[in-house]
Design an enzyme around this catalytic site. Structure first.
Site, short mmCIF file in Angstrom:
data_model
loop_
_atom_site.label_atom_id
_atom_site.label_comp_id
_atom_site.label_asym_id
_atom_site.label_seq_id
_atom_site.Cartn_x
_atom_site.Cartn_y
_atom_site.Cartn_z
N SER A 116 0.85 -1.19 0.00
CA SER A 116 0.00 0.00 0.00
C SER A 116 0.88 1.23 0.00
O SER A 116 2.00 1.22 0.52
CB SER A 116 -0.89 0.01 1.25
N TYR A 118 -1.70 -0.24 10.47
CA TYR A 118 -1.92 -0.89 9.18
C TYR A 118 -0.79 -0.51 8.21
O TYR A 118 -0.21 -1.36 7.54
CB TYR A 118 -3.27 -0.47 8.62
#
Length: 254
Positions: free
Chosen positions: A146, A159
């Protein structure tokens, strides 16, 4: 998908985790459209069946296995059932991820930390341990990281840290699995899927996210699928240990 695409995966077998919707489904569809036999997986049988049906209705070869990536038996079943059906594995796309908390790092409960590492990092390692004996020479692994791995965002700091770990895992595995298997990663930017619904449910938040990109739009699952398919294909046969950032020009520097 209206664009003309190639057939780079004829005769290849590809597993995609968390592939019944969003980015995972788009990747599975793209690999199928390019000729792969695609193995769909996610936590719920109903979702797996529906996704397989969608692909088969497009004339694609698809097979589904229920797999919660943090479940050891599910991981074993995913690999074994794929090998039982197709006899080999050419491509693995590790896409499963969780973000169970919006707490700051110092307020995140230990059980949540465990879940984040379990699903976002550890499950990829163990799945590839299971898959490794069945991977063909010239096989390819694509890990979905990501943009948050480069710049963790508030409300998803931890995260983001797990996604940073995947950048390092990509480098380490590329060294360990060379020369027969290539490992690369895709780092998506803002993509309005169910997983990232917080971006789209508020128009103001969506507009800010769009304006942060140089291309003034959010990414699509198909954008991510195109990058993943490139990395998995022989077009990328001299690329390993790298991460392609597909984020419309968002800053990305560790």
């Amino acid at each position: 998908m209206s664009k003309k695409i190639g057939r780079r995966f004829e005769g290849k077998v590809a597993i995609v985790t968390a592939s019944t919707q969003g980015i995972g489904f788009a990747i599975a569809e793209r690999l199928g459209l390019e000729g792969a036999s695609v193995v769909i997986s996610s936590r719920k049988q109903k979702n797996v069946d529906e996704a397989v049906e969608k692909l088969k209705n497009k004339g694609l070869e698809a097979f589904g296995v229920v797999c919660h990536v943090s479940n050891a038996q599910h991981r074993k079943d995913l690999i074994q059932k794929t090998v039982d059906k197709y006899g080999k594995i050419d491509v693995v796309v590790s896409n499963a991820a969780a973000n169970p908390s919006v707490d700051s790092i110092l307020l995140t409960q230990e059980s949540v930390l465990d879940k984040l590492w379990e699903i976002n990092v550890k499950a990829t390692v163990i799945l590839l341990q299971e898959a490794a004996p069945h991977l063909q020479k010239g096989s390819s692994i694509v890990i979905i990281s990501s943009i948050a791995g480069y710049n963790p965002q508030p409300s998803m700091f931890m995260y983001g840290v797990t996604k940073t770990a995947l950048l390092g895992l990509t480098k380490a595995l590329a060294t360990e699995m060379a020369p027969d298997t290539r490992i690369n990663a895709v780092a998506p930017g803002f993509v309005p899927t169910n997983f990232a619904a917080f971006i789209t449910k508020d128009e103001a938040v969506r507009q800010v996210a769009e304006e942060k990109t140089l291309l003034h739009r959010l990414g699509t699952p198909e954008d991510m699928a195109a990058a993943a398919a490139f990395l998995a294909s022989d077009d990328a046969c001299y690329i390993t240990g790298e991460t392609i950032i597909v984020a419309g020009g968002l800053p990305s520097r560790l």
